[in-house]
Design an enzyme around this catalytic site. Structure first.
Site, mmCIF file in Angstrom:
data_model
loop_
_atom_site.group_PDB
_atom_site.id
_atom_site.type_symbol
_atom_site.label_atom_id
_atom_site.label_comp_id
_atom_site.label_asym_id
_atom_site.label_seq_id
_atom_site.Cartn_x
_atom_site.Cartn_y
_atom_site.Cartn_z
ATOM 1 C CG HIS A 87 35.727 73.377 29.171
ATOM 2 N ND1 HIS A 87 35.252 72.125 29.474
ATOM 3 C CD2 HIS A 87 34.636 74.165 29.057
ATOM 4 C CE1 HIS A 87 33.929 72.167 29.536
ATOM 5 N NE2 HIS A 87 33.535 73.390 29.290
ATOM 6 N NE ARG A 126 36.500 88.336 15.615
ATOM 7 C CZ ARG A 126 37.556 89.043 16.013
ATOM 8 N NH1 ARG A 126 37.536 89.681 17.177
ATOM 9 N NH2 ARG A 126 38.638 89.134 15.259
HETATM 10 N N1 INI Z 1 29.933 77.284 26.680
HETATM 11 C C1 INI Z 1 29.926 78.359 25.837
HETATM 12 O O1 INI Z 1 28.914 78.618 25.172
HETATM 13 N N2 INI Z 1 31.021 79.168 25.761
HETATM 14 C C2 INI Z 1 32.162 78.909 26.466
HETATM 15 O O2 INI Z 1 33.111 79.711 26.355
HETATM 16 C C3 INI Z 1 32.189 77.792 27.318
HETATM 17 N N3 INI Z 1 33.373 77.512 28.090
HETATM 18 O O3 INI Z 1 34.449 77.999 27.709
HETATM 19 O O4 INI Z 1 33.336 76.786 29.053
HETATM 20 C C4 INI Z 1 31.038 76.979 27.415
HETATM 21 N N4 INI Z 1 31.020 75.924 28.238
HETATM 22 C C5 INI Z 1 29.805 75.246 28.616
HETATM 23 C C6 INI Z 1 29.429 74.145 27.648
HETATM 24 O O5 INI Z 1 28.933 74.713 26.450
HETATM 25 C C7 INI Z 1 28.341 73.232 28.219
HETATM 26 O O6 INI Z 1 27.177 73.981 28.476
HETATM 27 C C8 INI Z 1 28.756 72.527 29.524
HETATM 28 O O7 INI Z 1 29.993 71.850 29.345
HETATM 29 C C9 INI Z 1 27.679 71.469 29.941
HETATM 30 O O8 INI Z 1 27.501 70.479 28.941
#
Ligand code: INI
Length: 156
Positions: A87, A126
Site C-alpha cells: 500500500h 524528520r
Molecule cells: N496515507 C498517508 O498519508 N500515509 C500513509 O502512510 C498511508 N498508508 O500507509 O496507508 C496513507 N494511506 C491512506 C491514503 O492516503 C488514502 O487516504 C486512502 O487510501 C483513501 O483514499
C-alpha cells in the site's frame, strides 16, 4: 552576468498548506515547523490557509480544487510510512507524481513536503527531532520559490 535568485522574505506572501491527517502525530509536527518558518520570515497568519485531507493520496486532488491563484505558494505536507503490504508504494508514488504534475502547471509552486519513511522512527526523526523538520524545510523552499516566481512573472 545576470543572476536571478529568490529571497526568503515572507511579508505580503500568501500561502496554502495542504496536509494529510493520516499519521497526524507526524504531520502536525510538520505543520508546526512550516508555520514557525513562515511566520518567522514575515508571513502573516492571516495570509495562511490550511487544508486538511484524509490521507496523502488525496493531497494532489485537493491541490487541483483549491483557489490556487489566491496563493503565492502551496505547501504539501504528509507522512507516508511503510507497512506490511505494498500500500505504501502506491500512496507514495501517487502523491509524489500528483504534486510533481501540479508543480508543472502555470500556477503557484507546489512544494513537496511529504516524508516517505520505512519506519515510524525515521519519520519522527524528520519531523522535528534528529534530522530537522521537513515542514520547516518545505516552507523555506516555498518562500524562495514564491519570491523567485514573482521575479520572473511577466507584467500583467
Ligand atoms: N496515507 C498517508 O498519508 N500515509 C500513509 O502512510 C498511508 N498508508 O500507509 O496507508 C496513507 N494511506 C491512506 C491514503 O492516503 C488514502 O487516504 C486512502 O487510501 C483513501 O483514499
Amino acid at each position: 552576468m545576470k543572476e536571478i535568485k529568490g529571497n526568503l522574505i515572507g511579508k505580503g506572501k500568501r500561502f496554502a498548506i495542504i496536509i494529510s491527517r493520516f499519521n497526524e502525530f507526524i504531520s502536525k509536527k510538520l505543520l508546526e515547523g512550516a508555520l514557525d518558518c513562515l511566520t518567522r520570515h514575515g508571513v502573516s497568519t492571516n495570509d495562511i490557509t490550511v487544508y486538511w485531507t484524509p490521507g496523502s493520496f488525496e493531497i494532489p486532488g485537493m491541490g487541483r480544487r483549491i483557489p490556487e491563484m489566491k496563493y503565492d505558494c502551496v505547501l504539501c505536507l504528509g507522512a507516508v510510512i511503510r507497512g506490511d503490504t505494498p500500500h505504501f508504494e502506491y500512496v507514495a508514488a501517487e502523491v509524489t507524481k500528483g504534486i510533481a504534475t501540479l508543480n508543472l502547471e502555470k500556477g503557484p509552486p507546489f512544494v513537496y513536503g511529504i516524508i516517505t519513511a520505512d519506519t515510524v522512527e525515521q519519520a519522527m526523526d524528520r519531523a522535528g527531532t534528529k534530522k530537522g523538520n521537513k515542514g520547516w524545510d518545505a516552507a523555506e523552499t516555498g518562500l524562495e520559490l514564491a519570491n523567485l516566481y514573482e521575479m520572473i512573472r511577466p507584467p500583467r
